[in-house]
Design a protein around this motif. Structure first.
Motif, PDB file in Angstrom:
ATOM      1  N   MET A   1      94.261  50.335  72.505  1.00  0.00           N
ATOM      2  CA  MET A   1      95.110  50.284  71.188  1.00  0.00           C
ATOM      3  C   MET A   1      94.087  50.014  69.926  1.00  0.00           C
ATOM      4  SD  MET A   1      98.306  47.534  71.276  1.00  0.00           S
ATOM      5  CE  MET A   1      97.877  46.917  72.917  1.00  0.00           C
ATOM      6  N   GLU A   2      94.396  50.694  68.600  1.00  0.00           N
ATOM      7  CA  GLU A   2      93.600  50.372  67.809  1.00  0.00           C
ATOM      8  C   GLU A   2      94.187  49.317  66.373  1.00  0.00           C
ATOM      9  OE1 GLU A   2      92.249  54.182  66.153  1.00  0.00           O
ATOM     10  OE2 GLU A   2      91.422  54.645  68.242  1.00  0.00           O
ATOM     11  N   LYS A   3      95.271  49.018  66.874  1.00  0.00           N
ATOM     12  CA  LYS A   3      95.932  48.043  65.876  1.00  0.00           C
ATOM     13  C   LYS A   3      96.926  47.275  66.611  1.00  0.00           C
ATOM     14  CE  LYS A   3      99.568  50.798  63.968  1.00  0.00           C
ATOM     15  NZ  LYS A   3     100.117  51.247  62.537  1.00  0.00           N
ATOM     16  N   LEU A   4      97.449  46.199  66.082  1.00  0.00           N
ATOM     17  CA  LEU A   4      98.074  45.392  66.767  1.00  0.00           C
ATOM     18  C   LEU A   4      99.834  45.949  66.942  1.00  0.00           C
ATOM     19  CD1 LEU A   4      97.401  42.226  64.512  1.00  0.00           C
ATOM     20  CD2 LEU A   4      96.551  42.796  66.532  1.00  0.00           C
ATOM     21  N   THR A   5     100.456  45.537  67.958  1.00  0.00           N
ATOM     22  CA  THR A   5     101.755  45.846  68.249  1.00  0.00           C
ATOM     23  C   THR A   5     102.789  44.794  67.153  1.00  0.00           C
ATOM     24  OG1 THR A   5     102.039  44.363  69.866  1.00  0.00           O
ATOM     25  CG2 THR A   5     101.397  46.521  70.433  1.00  0.00           C
ATOM     26  N   GLU A   6     103.896  45.538  67.100  1.00  0.00           N
ATOM     27  CA  GLU A   6     104.828  44.357  66.266  1.00  0.00           C
ATOM     28  C   GLU A   6     105.027  43.248  66.943  1.00  0.00           C
ATOM     29  OE1 GLU A   6     106.799  43.350  63.179  1.00  0.00           O
ATOM     30  OE2 GLU A   6     105.956  45.429  63.091  1.00  0.00           O
ATOM     31  N   GLU A   7     105.020  43.083  68.040  1.00  0.00           N
ATOM     32  CA  GLU A   7     105.196  41.856  68.763  1.00  0.00           C
ATOM     33  C   GLU A   7     103.917  41.209  68.456  1.00  0.00           C
ATOM     34  OE1 GLU A   7     106.884  40.222  73.156  1.00  0.00           O
ATOM     35  OE2 GLU A   7     105.856  42.276  73.026  1.00  0.00           O
ATOM     36  N   LEU A   8     102.610  41.580  68.536  1.00  0.00           N
ATOM     37  CA  LEU A   8     101.471  40.669  68.304  1.00  0.00           C
ATOM     38  C   LEU A   8     101.761  40.442  66.850  1.00  0.00           C
ATOM     39  CD1 LEU A   8      98.641  42.291  70.422  1.00  0.00           C
ATOM     40  CD2 LEU A   8      99.256  39.988  70.355  1.00  0.00           C
ATOM     41  N   ILE A   9     101.926  41.223  66.038  1.00  0.00           N
ATOM     42  CA  ILE A   9     101.937  40.838  64.328  1.00  0.00           C
ATOM     43  C   ILE A   9     102.734  39.829  64.289  1.00  0.00           C
ATOM     44  CG2 ILE A   9     102.766  41.541  62.301  1.00  0.00           C
ATOM     45  CD1 ILE A   9     101.793  44.400  63.020  1.00  0.00           C
TER      46      ILE A   9
END
Length: 152
Positions: A1-9
């Motif tokens: 993954m290259e960016k955060l998931t919505e859940e991680l955000i």
């Protein structure tokens, strides 16, 4: 993954206990710090954080901008790797330094077959009113970074 998931955000917005791993400026060994003033950019491409102006991680970051943010949340354990840069310093209730991490990768590092069922919690042991005032000032500064800075 290259960016955060919505859940991680969502997990990284407000008071999350996060491990910050830097390279020690004095001996090039790994250096671990616990931080809690953390705010994810809504795009998932950056994570902003703040530390006290005398924190040892500041010198570490100036020498080597490669960091890992260790996060337990969203049901697992994650290593968020990226390059960090100093953004602004603020002198309000206390002096703080803010930073932004350009997220390069997000890796689920939970051991096979494991799932986080209860996330770590902590308690601030100094005056409640002071803690609330500091948090409000610092999160206002971090939120400003979301408006002012974009990932490179």
């Amino acid at each position: 993954m290259e960016k955060l998931t919505e859940e991680l955000i969502q997990s990284l917005n407000g008071g999350k206990l996060v491990s910050l791993i830097t390279v020690d400026a004095g001996n090039d060994a790994p250096h671990l710090s616990s931080i809690s003033w953390v705010l994810a950019n809504p795009t998932g491409e950056q994570v902003h954080f703040a530390v006290g102006a005398k924190a040892s991680v500041i010198e570490n970051i100036e020498k080597n901008p490669n960091v890992i943010l260790g996060v337990i949340g969203a049901g697992s354990s994650y290593a968020i790797k990226g390059k960090v840069y100093q953004t602004e310093s603020f002198d309000k209730t206390i002096k703080i330094q803010t930073f932004s991490v350009d997220v390069e990768s997000v890796e689920d590092v939970m051991f096979y077959g494991g799932k986080i069922t209860v996330e770590p919690e902590y308690e601030k042991t100094y005056k409640k009113e002071l803690a609330e005032k500091l948090d409000a000032e610092i999160y206002e500064a971090l939120d400003g970074l979301n408006k002012d800075h974009v990932a490179s």
